[in-house]
Design a protein around this motif. Structure first.
Motif, PDB file in Angstrom:
ATOM      1  N   GLN A   1       3.980  -2.489   8.620  1.00 19.73           N
ATOM      2  CA  GLN A   1       3.295  -1.158   8.433  1.00 19.73           C
ATOM      3  C   GLN A   1       4.619  -0.296   8.908  1.00 19.73           C
ATOM      4  O   GLN A   1       4.870  -0.104  10.109  1.00 19.73           O
ATOM      5  CB  GLN A   1       2.186  -0.670   8.971  1.00 19.73           C
TER       6      GLN A   1
ATOM      7  N   GLY B   1       4.724   5.745   8.223  1.00 20.10           N
ATOM      8  CA  GLY B   1       3.866   5.099   9.222  1.00 20.10           C
ATOM      9  C   GLY B   1       2.734   4.182   8.681  1.00 20.10           C
ATOM     10  O   GLY B   1       2.011   3.800   9.339  1.00 20.10           O
ATOM     11  N   ALA B   2       2.158   4.658   7.498  1.00 22.41           N
ATOM     12  CA  ALA B   2       0.911   4.281   6.767  1.00 22.41           C
ATOM     13  C   ALA B   2       1.189   3.127   5.593  1.00 22.41           C
ATOM     14  O   ALA B   2       0.516   2.735   5.269  1.00 22.41           O
ATOM     15  CB  ALA B   2       0.151   5.277   6.569  1.00 22.41           C
ATOM     16  N   ARG B   3       2.553   3.137   5.130  1.00 17.15           N
ATOM     17  CA  ARG B   3       2.856   2.251   4.122  1.00 17.15           C
ATOM     18  C   ARG B   3       2.805   0.870   4.462  1.00 17.15           C
ATOM     19  O   ARG B   3       3.378   0.171   5.530  1.00 17.15           O
ATOM     20  CB  ARG B   3       4.194   2.538   3.697  1.00 17.15           C
TER      21      ARG B   3
ATOM     22  N   SER C   1       0.815  -1.123  -0.066  1.00 25.51           N
ATOM     23  CA  SER C   1       0.060  -0.107  -0.053  1.00 25.51           C
ATOM     24  C   SER C   1       0.901   1.223  -0.121  1.00 25.51           C
ATOM     25  O   SER C   1       2.171   1.216   0.454  1.00 25.51           O
ATOM     26  CB  SER C   1      -0.918  -0.196   1.080  1.00 25.51           C
TER      27      SER C   1
ATOM     28  N   GLY D   1       1.135   5.416   0.969  1.00 29.27           N
ATOM     29  CA  GLY D   1       0.803   6.404   2.100  1.00 29.27           C
ATOM     30  C   GLY D   1       2.173   7.006   2.577  1.00 29.27           C
ATOM     31  O   GLY D   1       3.265   6.828   1.998  1.00 29.27           O
TER      32      GLY D   1
END
Length: 134
Positions: free
Chosen positions: A133, A58-60, A53, A55
């Motif tokens: 993540q 911290g959001a990948r 994903s 982002g």
């Protein structure tokens, strides 16, 4: 959150807790192969990674892949029954299991390899993956 080391440790802990069929060694452990057969050697290897994903930091999401390779050493002059039974046990212990982390184990493939040092060697490869993540 799972890490590289934590994923390997979780898989090794599952093996140690569930495998009572033969003596075994894990990667990185010194062991003189027992004179008595059967026995097993277990390797846990990471081999690929894929960003899952997009982002910000911290959001990948990343998916980490690897294999558990179990080499089973059995007596070669007794047919394949002993090896076949141990293959089934490896599958019971590792295939289709979700471990804490989570770490998913799937797709156990057995390959008969032939004679090595007086033993018949069968290799069972079990795929695993986990998510990170960061």
């Amino acid at each position: 959150m799972t890490t590289h080391a934590a994923a390997k440790r979780t898989i090794a802990d599952r093996w140690i807790a569930q495998w009572t069929d033969t003596p075994f060694s894990l990667d990185g452990e010194q062991m003189t192969p027992p004179k008595e057969l059967p026995w097993a050697r277990v390797s846990i290897r990471h081999d690929d990674s894929q960003q899952s994903s997009l982002g910000g930091i911290g959001a990948r999401g990343f998916t980490r892949f690897g294999n558990v390779v179990v080499r089973l050493y059995t007596a070669f002059n007794r047919g394949s029954v002993q090896a076949d039974d141990l293959v089934d046990r490896v599958r019971e212990v590792l295939e289709g299991v979700t471990l804490p982390g989570p770490v998913w184990l799937q797709n156990a493939v057995a390959r008969e390899g032939g004679i090595d040092g007086g033993a018949f060697v069968t290799t069972v490869q079990v795929d695993f993956f986990w998510e990170q993540q960061k």
